[in-house]
Design a protein around this motif. Sequence first.
Motif, PDB file in Angstrom:
ATOM      1  N   PRO A 273       0.817  -1.221   0.000  1.00 29.31           N
ATOM      2  CA  PRO A 273       0.000   0.000   0.000  1.00 29.31           C
ATOM      3  C   PRO A 273       0.848   1.267   0.000  1.00 29.31           C
ATOM      4  O   PRO A 273       2.019   1.248   0.373  1.00 29.31           O
ATOM      5  N   LEU A 274       0.233   2.340  -0.421  1.00 33.14           N
ATOM      6  CA  LEU A 274       0.845   3.661  -0.354  1.00 33.14           C
ATOM      7  C   LEU A 274       0.342   4.342   0.911  1.00 33.14           C
ATOM      8  O   LEU A 274      -0.863   4.435   1.137  1.00 33.14           O
ATOM      9  N   ASN A 275       1.259   4.781   1.742  1.00 32.55           N
ATOM     10  CA  ASN A 275       0.922   5.556   2.935  1.00 32.55           C
ATOM     11  C   ASN A 275       0.963   7.019   2.528  1.00 32.55           C
ATOM     12  O   ASN A 275       2.015   7.543   2.170  1.00 32.55           O
ATOM     13  N   LEU A 276      -0.167   7.665   2.569  1.00 36.42           N
ATOM     14  CA  LEU A 276      -0.283   9.038   2.101  1.00 36.42           C
ATOM     15  C   LEU A 276      -0.533   9.968   3.278  1.00 36.42           C
ATOM     16  O   LEU A 276      -1.529   9.819   3.994  1.00 36.42           O
ATOM     17  N   ILE A 277       0.379  10.899   3.477  1.00 39.15           N
ATOM     18  CA  ILE A 277       0.204  11.938   4.487  1.00 39.15           C
ATOM     19  C   ILE A 277      -0.626  13.034   3.838  1.00 39.15           C
ATOM     20  O   ILE A 277      -0.274  13.528   2.772  1.00 39.15           O
ATOM     21  N   ILE A 278      -1.722  13.413   4.487  1.00 41.18           N
ATOM     22  CA  ILE A 278      -2.610  14.435   3.934  1.00 41.18           C
ATOM     23  C   ILE A 278      -2.647  15.628   4.874  1.00 41.18           C
ATOM     24  O   ILE A 278      -2.929  15.487   6.063  1.00 41.18           O
ATOM     25  N   GLU A 279      -2.378  16.788   4.304  1.00 41.72           N
ATOM     26  CA  GLU A 279      -2.501  18.052   5.022  1.00 41.72           C
ATOM     27  C   GLU A 279      -3.628  18.839   4.378  1.00 41.72           C
ATOM     28  O   GLU A 279      -3.620  19.068   3.160  1.00 41.72           O
ATOM     29  N   VAL A 280      -4.615  19.209   5.172  1.00 48.92           N
ATOM     30  CA  VAL A 280      -5.706  20.043   4.682  1.00 48.92           C
ATOM     31  C   VAL A 280      -5.328  21.479   4.993  1.00 48.92           C
ATOM     32  O   VAL A 280      -5.141  21.840   6.158  1.00 48.92           O
TER      33      VAL A 280
END
Length: 105
Positions: free
Chosen positions: A45-52
């Motif tokens: 899997p791809l671990n995606l860090i998300i910043e809003v």
Amino acid sequence: MREVKAYVKNQNLGFTIPYTLNGEEHNYNPDFIVRLDDGRGCDNPLNLIIEVSGEARKDKAAKVSTARDLWVEAVNNHGGFGRWQFIEISDPWDAASTIRAFMNH
């Protein structure tokens, strides 16, 4: 999103990314961590860090550039923690299409 296999709001998890602003050390707490199936299979899997993001601020720019350009490269070069990427989302109502466009670039 069907691609999302797991996600967590990064609140009180202890996941921080150190960064420097004006010569002072700080810790950045990204908003979310999402585990995605980006077509490489569920075992990769791809671990995606998300910043809003809201309004542009100097400290936000330092956090984002450190996470995207330094931390992600370092953790991926290490190779022992899976694959990681970083994305900044400015319109939460359009998050799914923004994430899909990012995955397809």
